[in-house]
Scaffold this active site. Sequence first.
Site, PDB file in Angstrom:
ATOM      1  N   ALA A 299      -0.342  -4.609   8.274  1.00 50.43           N
ATOM      2  CA  ALA A 299      -0.211  -3.261   7.208  1.00 50.43           C
ATOM      3  C   ALA A 299       0.547  -2.473   7.604  1.00 50.43           C
ATOM      4  O   ALA A 299       1.026  -1.541   6.698  1.00 50.43           O
ATOM      5  CB  ALA A 299      -1.606  -3.148   6.967  1.00 50.43           C
ATOM      6  N   GLY A 302       1.970   0.936   6.211  1.00 51.40           N
ATOM      7  CA  GLY A 302       1.137   1.351   5.137  1.00 51.40           C
ATOM      8  C   GLY A 302       1.753   1.220   3.680  1.00 51.40           C
ATOM      9  O   GLY A 302       1.142   1.546   2.733  1.00 51.40           O
ATOM     10  N   GLY A 303       3.090   1.107   3.428  1.00 50.70           N
ATOM     11  CA  GLY A 303       3.592   1.079   2.076  1.00 50.70           C
ATOM     12  C   GLY A 303       3.187   0.156   1.139  1.00 50.70           C
ATOM     13  O   GLY A 303       2.754   0.349  -0.025  1.00 50.70           O
ATOM     14  N   LYS A 304       3.312  -1.126   1.638  1.00 46.34           N
ATOM     15  CA  LYS A 304       2.694  -2.266   0.774  1.00 46.34           C
ATOM     16  C   LYS A 304       1.195  -2.209   0.489  1.00 46.34           C
ATOM     17  O   LYS A 304       0.540  -2.373  -0.476  1.00 46.34           O
ATOM     18  CB  LYS A 304       2.801  -3.510   1.173  1.00 46.34           C
ATOM     19  N   ASP A 349      -5.498  -7.911  15.717  1.00 46.83           N
ATOM     20  CA  ASP A 349      -4.431  -8.828  15.907  1.00 46.83           C
ATOM     21  C   ASP A 349      -4.662  -9.922  14.777  1.00 46.83           C
ATOM     22  O   ASP A 349      -5.689 -10.558  15.035  1.00 46.83           O
ATOM     23  CB  ASP A 349      -4.504  -9.345  17.222  1.00 46.83           C
ATOM     24  N   CYS A 419      11.188  -9.090   5.801  1.00 54.50           N
ATOM     25  CA  CYS A 419      12.488  -8.405   5.343  1.00 54.50           C
ATOM     26  C   CYS A 419      13.665  -9.105   6.133  1.00 54.50           C
ATOM     27  O   CYS A 419      14.225  -8.404   7.187  1.00 54.50           O
ATOM     28  CB  CYS A 419      12.205  -7.035   5.750  1.00 54.50           C
TER      29      CYS A 419
END
Length: 482
Positions: A299, A302-304, A349, A419
């Site tokens: 995560a 935290g944007g998504k 993890d 990405c």
Amino acid sequence: MTTPPPARNRRAPRPYRRPKKDAARMVAFEALRAVDERDAYANLVLPALLREAERKSGLDRRDAALATELVYGALRLQGTYDAVIAACVDRPLREVDPPVLDVLVLGAHQLLGTRIPSHAAVSATVELARVVLGDGRAKFVNAVLRRIAARDLDAWLDEVAPPYDQDPEDHLAIVHSHPRWVVSALWDSLGRWQPDASGRSGVEELLAADNARPEVTLVARPGRSTAAELRDALPEEATEPGLWSPYAVRLAEGGDPGELDAVRENRAGVQDEGSQLVATALAAAPLDGPDRLWLDGCAGPGGKAALLAALAAQRGAALVASEKQPHRARLVARALDGNPGPYTVIAADGTRPAWRPGSFDRVLVDVPCSGLGALRRRPEARWRRRPDDLAAFGPLQRGLLRTALDAARPGGVVGYATCSPHLAETRAVVDDVLRGRTDAEWIDARPLLPDLPGLGEGPDVQLWPHLHGTDAMYLALLRRTA
């Protein structure tokens, strides 16, 4: 008797002049040194340097813009400028002290990549060299920059880049300032996903897009703000609607997200449109059975997770956001703060799950990767990464996808995102994991991204800066079967 010639008038030595500090160029130099010495990222170190310069020397907005252009221009085009500088010095570049090379690259960018007059670019850079290197090495800088200033960029490229038909990859590497291995990898990947654009023109457009200044894109978190609210809060000429995401707003150059109440109140944030599309596609994927609990397994920062949490809240679902590093988990908690629906942030993890198998209806793993899909935002990554890095990421990426599939219940959906367009980090990972399992199947992701051109044959999706105006995000959607 011959009359001796008159004695020459000897000029008195000039008094020593203390070099003047140029705040904008000092900030640019310090940022490049941080990138070189500490492996810092410019987008993280530069804002702090600008704030400090504003506090100490009154750096204004215009000078801050110049410093930003110098830093990112130097980093994006470093490969090109290194080739030009190498043609102007009498030694291998590896024998030039790194601080001297940083000053030379800053000077080369001013001469070849901006509209700053040549005499001003040379004078200001030599003055910077006097401040940070001393008068002796400043003379060397002056000599090299005067040689560079004798030609424009096109003329230099004709000299330092081999002809395309002789060595196409090396030609593109120098002209578009990417390491040769990156050019080769992007070309191969583009040919896989876009066979009609796999030739020279397609890869040149991609490399040029990596060197273009990216727009700042905002995300309106659904249920908390809207794209219309963000646009209404700024002058009409300062924003444009997103290209593909209904939650996206693009800011004009120089726009400051911090000026918006919705951003300060965490109801909106800065997020590339490619990342928004990954989250919205996972949320829209067809599901068999209930839709109550979602997982973001990687995560940070935290944007998504914030977008997923907002979408989940609208359906009465809860989100678990997991991040291995505690400091990044705190960033996730900050991004999710104020979300109206239930959510939990944990430091765990993803390859050693803190949850029972089959617990989630929707799972996203945006795995750690080379970052080759975000070179326009983090240009220094192209010089920092090595081909061996991909081998190091591979086992982690496969492990995270396996545990993500285990975390999904039968009928649930898993999104594997990264990405990077590199084939070793995208389709190869998914194929390898599915080859060892009989409990997962592909979902065609293309219908979940309507109106986007150039998505290939599917079922997975690769976004591109030159085709979609986004980072080069990859997404594979999988359904967990019984």
